[in-house]
Design a protein around this motif. Structure first.
Motif, PDB file in Angstrom:
ATOM      1  N   ALA A 100       0.828  -1.206   0.000  1.00 13.92           N
ATOM      2  CA  ALA A 100       0.000   0.000   0.000  1.00 13.92           C
ATOM      3  C   ALA A 100       0.862   1.255   0.000  1.00 13.92           C
ATOM      4  O   ALA A 100       0.563   2.242  -0.697  1.00 13.92           O
ATOM      5  CB  ALA A 100      -0.934  -0.012   1.206  1.00 13.92           C
ATOM      6  N   ALA A 101       1.942   1.237   0.764  1.00  8.06           N
ATOM      7  CA  ALA A 101       2.837   2.398   0.816  1.00  8.06           C
ATOM      8  C   ALA A 101       3.477   2.659  -0.531  1.00  8.06           C
ATOM      9  O   ALA A 101       3.612   3.813  -0.968  1.00  8.06           O
ATOM     10  CB  ALA A 101       3.908   2.177   1.885  1.00  8.06           C
ATOM     11  N   ALA A 102       3.881   1.608  -1.238  1.00 11.51           N
ATOM     12  CA  ALA A 102       4.490   1.774  -2.564  1.00 11.51           C
ATOM     13  C   ALA A 102       3.490   2.360  -3.551  1.00 11.51           C
ATOM     14  O   ALA A 102       3.832   3.222  -4.378  1.00 11.51           O
ATOM     15  CB  ALA A 102       5.004   0.422  -3.068  1.00 11.51           C
ATOM     16  N   LEU A 103       2.239   1.940  -3.467  1.00 11.97           N
ATOM     17  CA  LEU A 103       1.203   2.481  -4.355  1.00 11.97           C
ATOM     18  C   LEU A 103       0.923   3.943  -4.028  1.00 11.97           C
ATOM     19  O   LEU A 103       0.686   4.766  -4.925  1.00 11.97           O
ATOM     20  CB  LEU A 103      -0.079   1.653  -4.215  1.00 11.97           C
ATOM     21  N   ASP A 104       0.957   4.279  -2.757  1.00 14.80           N
ATOM     22  CA  ASP A 104       0.756   5.667  -2.330  1.00 14.80           C
ATOM     23  C   ASP A 104       1.836   6.570  -2.923  1.00 14.80           C
ATOM     24  O   ASP A 104       1.565   7.682  -3.389  1.00 14.80           O
ATOM     25  CB  ASP A 104       0.765   5.725  -0.808  1.00 14.80           C
ATOM     26  N   ARG A 105       3.083   6.087  -2.921  1.00 18.22           N
ATOM     27  CA  ARG A 105       4.174   6.875  -3.476  1.00 18.22           C
ATOM     28  C   ARG A 105       4.117   6.953  -4.998  1.00 18.22           C
ATOM     29  O   ARG A 105       4.528   7.944  -5.601  1.00 18.22           O
ATOM     30  CB  ARG A 105       5.523   6.281  -3.033  1.00 18.22           C
ATOM     31  N   ALA A 106       3.561   5.917  -5.625  1.00 20.15           N
ATOM     32  CA  ALA A 106       3.548   5.857  -7.090  1.00 20.15           C
ATOM     33  C   ALA A 106       2.462   6.727  -7.705  1.00 20.15           C
ATOM     34  O   ALA A 106       2.612   7.219  -8.827  1.00 20.15           O
ATOM     35  CB  ALA A 106       3.379   4.405  -7.550  1.00 20.15           C
ATOM     36  N   TYR A 107       1.359   6.956  -7.001  1.00 21.97           N
ATOM     37  CA  TYR A 107       0.215   7.684  -7.576  1.00 21.97           C
ATOM     38  C   TYR A 107      -0.207   8.819  -6.645  1.00 21.97           C
ATOM     39  O   TYR A 107      -0.399   8.616  -5.434  1.00 21.97           O
ATOM     40  CB  TYR A 107      -0.981   6.746  -7.766  1.00 21.97           C
ATOM     41  N   ASP A 108      -0.391   9.996  -7.211  1.00 23.69           N
ATOM     42  CA  ASP A 108      -0.867  11.134  -6.419  1.00 23.69           C
ATOM     43  C   ASP A 108      -2.274  10.902  -5.892  1.00 23.69           C
ATOM     44  O   ASP A 108      -2.653  11.448  -4.852  1.00 23.69           O
ATOM     45  CB  ASP A 108      -0.855  12.408  -7.270  1.00 23.69           C
ATOM     46  N   GLU A 109      -3.080  10.126  -6.620  1.00 26.71           N
ATOM     47  CA  GLU A 109      -4.492   9.934  -6.260  1.00 26.71           C
ATOM     48  C   GLU A 109      -4.709   8.770  -5.295  1.00 26.71           C
ATOM     49  O   GLU A 109      -5.847   8.451  -4.947  1.00 26.71           O
ATOM     50  CB  GLU A 109      -5.335   9.689  -7.519  1.00 26.71           C
ATOM     51  N   VAL A 110      -3.647   8.111  -4.877  1.00 27.12           N
ATOM     52  CA  VAL A 110      -3.778   6.962  -3.981  1.00 27.12           C
ATOM     53  C   VAL A 110      -3.306   7.356  -2.591  1.00 27.12           C
ATOM     54  O   VAL A 110      -2.254   7.993  -2.428  1.00 27.12           O
ATOM     55  CB  VAL A 110      -2.980   5.752  -4.497  1.00 27.12           C
ATOM     56  N   ARG A 111      -4.091   6.977  -1.590  1.00 26.47           N
ATOM     57  CA  ARG A 111      -3.736   7.232  -0.188  1.00 26.47           C
ATOM     58  C   ARG A 111      -3.778   5.900   0.560  1.00 26.47           C
ATOM     59  O   ARG A 111      -4.713   5.115   0.392  1.00 26.47           O
ATOM     60  CB  ARG A 111      -4.723   8.213   0.437  1.00 26.47           C
ATOM     61  N   ALA A 112      -2.780   5.615   1.358  1.00 25.17           N
ATOM     62  CA  ALA A 112      -2.740   4.391   2.151  1.00 25.17           C
ATOM     63  C   ALA A 112      -2.859   4.747   3.621  1.00 25.17           C
ATOM     64  O   ALA A 112      -2.131   5.608   4.123  1.00 25.17           O
ATOM     65  CB  ALA A 112      -1.447   3.625   1.902  1.00 25.17           C
ATOM     66  N   VAL A 113      -3.793   4.118   4.324  1.00 27.29           N
ATOM     67  CA  VAL A 113      -3.977   4.353   5.757  1.00 27.29           C
ATOM     68  C   VAL A 113      -3.969   3.012   6.474  1.00 27.29           C
ATOM     69  O   VAL A 113      -4.224   1.965   5.881  1.00 27.29           O
ATOM     70  CB  VAL A 113      -5.292   5.112   6.050  1.00 27.29           C
TER      71      VAL A 113
END
Length: 479
Positions: A100-113
């Motif tokens: 989830a953290a990697a996806l958060d860093r890869a996309y501006d529109e993705v947030r991981a909580v």
């Protein structure tokens, strides 16, 4: 109890600040009716988030990345509004937080909580309460539901037509691929909801739902469940509050890797059905606070020559009248074995009249809550006196004509007299007891700040709700 939503280390929060702790809205209820009238969301620039799609996950390291990439590509190419994808990791013990953290860093529109406690309902409530998006949705990580249904799902919420929207696998237009066991379980569960809670929605557990932001702010504090029953409780309360639920037939393909333990989940759901049914029966839930203001519903309007709701009320009154008449005759027959006809008639009519007034108040004339309930029952007793005079007079006339009349003759006379009393009762209920009324005065305007995404007055912060229940089961698609 307060639930913290903490962005996974190294991932930005909702406002983009690294390491920010996002606090959900305070779970308190406002004074009075706080839902504004429905309006189409204003045109917003692409940079403004209109839709927040939550993907709740628990130990989903294998499929999470493919899900988010596919969802992001679909929304980028097909969704005409600003969006955000929130991965809500609830207590995963595998590599899900790192993915989830990697996806958060890869996309501006993705947030991981990250939530430290398990439960799909807990994750959805926490993220939805903290979101600033005017429309909030969720879908299962396996993406069993075809994404082409997403825009039809949220469009009625954006337009102001509906309050909630759900995908349904049980509508005539749905196209579903799944095994017989899950099909039977799903349909049986929805039959239970229809029979026990009078649910009018067709599919409570499809992992594809959306809700308007102001509705979520006020409705979520009333939802106690934190697991799989969360969806059902949310929909039942919304229906009972008079909110509009839009259904979208979906294309749905079963996930063969689903790990839901059906028996414990079914037991928990049945306990939830019992809890909600008891709360609704006792009036313990302040659902009146979720109502739209007077005038939002076209049925509020008075049109010349059109008596509002007459046909529906007449049908409801007849149904209640038929049941109360049977109750009255049964009570009279029971009491007649040990007392005089007039005494038995008065007692039976009094008891059935109390039940009749309460049922017509709720079912025929749509009056909810405890406000003026005592006054309505007092007025109902006046109506009861009219019915008592008609039925007692009929019995007296029968006795004068035939002192030795059989119990069958007494019942026949009482049926005729009760029919006449029923007509009088309906008229008195309609024009006096539950008078449709004069237009309600507009509520006093209250100063409030503008909603950040809709430029409409922000709802008052909501009242503390009970602590969440036990954690839910595995965060996968269920039956």
């Amino acid at each position: 109890m307060r639930t913290d939503i903490t962005p996974i280390p190294g991932c930005p929060g909702a406002s983009g600040a690294p390491g920010e702790v996002v606090e959900p809205a305070t779970r308190t209820l406002p004074d009075g009716d706080a839902l504004p009238a429905r309006h189409h969301l204003p045109a917003l620039p692409p940079s403004r988030t209109v839709l927040d799609v939550v993907v709740p996950v628990h130990n989903e390291e294998a499929g999470l990345e493919a899900c988010v990439r596919r969802l992001h590509a679909f929304l980028t190419g097909n969704f005409p509004y600003g969006f955000r994808i929130t991965v809500a990791d609830n207590a995963s013990v595998d590599r899900t937080p790192q993915v989830a953290a990697a996806l958060d860093r890869a996309y501006d529109e993705v947030r991981a909580v990250r939530l430290e406690e398990k439960g799909r309902g807990r994750a959805l409530r926490a993220v939805w309460e903290s979101s600033d998006a005017p429309v909030r949705a969720y879908m299962d990580v396996d993406l069993s539901t075809d994404l082409n249904a997403l825009l039809p799902l949220v469009a009625p919420l954006i337009s102001g037509h509906s309050d909630l929207a759900i995908g349904t696998r049980l509508a005539a237009g749905s196209r579903v691929v799944r095994g017989a066991k899950r099909e039977v379980v799903s349909r049986a569960y929805n039959l239970i909801l229809r029979g026990s809670l009078a649910a009018r929605f067709s599919d409570a557990q499809c992992g594809f739902k959306a809700i308007r932001g102001e509705v979520a702010t006020l409705l979520l504090p009333l939802v106690e469940d934190t697991g799989w029953f969360f969806d059902t409780e949310l929909l039942v309360l919304a229906q009972r509050a008079g909110l509009r639920i839009h259904e979208v037939p979906v294309d749905w393909v079963d996930d063969p890797d689903s790990r839901v333990d059906l028996v414990p989940t079914a037991v928990a759901d049945l306990k939830g059905v019992w809890r909600i049914g008891r709360a609704l029966a006792t009036g313990a839930l302040p659902l009146g606070r979720l109502r739209r203001p007077f005038g939002d519903d076209p049925r509020d309007r008075e049109l010349a020559g059109v008596p509002g709701g007459l046909a529906r009320r007449l049908l409801g009154f007849c149904a209640v009248g038929a049941v109360s008449t049977l109750l009255y005759l049964a009570l009279y027959s029971l009491l007649r074995t040990s007392t005089e006809p007039q005494v038995a008639n008065a007692a039976a009519l009094l008891l059935s009249a109390l039940a009749n007034t309460a049922a017509n108040r709720r079912l025929t004339f749509g009056v909810r809550g405890r406000e003026r309930a005592v006054r309505h029952q007092a007025q109902g007793l006046v109506v009861f006196a009219v019915g008592l005079a008609l039925t007692s007079g009929s019995l007296a006339a029968l006795d004068a004509a035939d002192a030795g009349a059989s119990p069958g003759s007494e019942l026949a006379v009482l049926v005729v007299a009760n029919l006449a009393a029923t007509v009088v009762r309906f008229l008195l209920f309609r024009i006096w007891v539950f008078r449709p009324g004069r237009a309600r005065p507009a509520p006093a305007s209250r100063p409030s700040s503008a909603h950040p995404a809709t430029d409409t007055p922000a709802p008052t912060a909501p009242p503390a709700a009970p602590a969440p229940g036990p954690a839910g089961h595995d965060e996968r698609t269920r039956a």
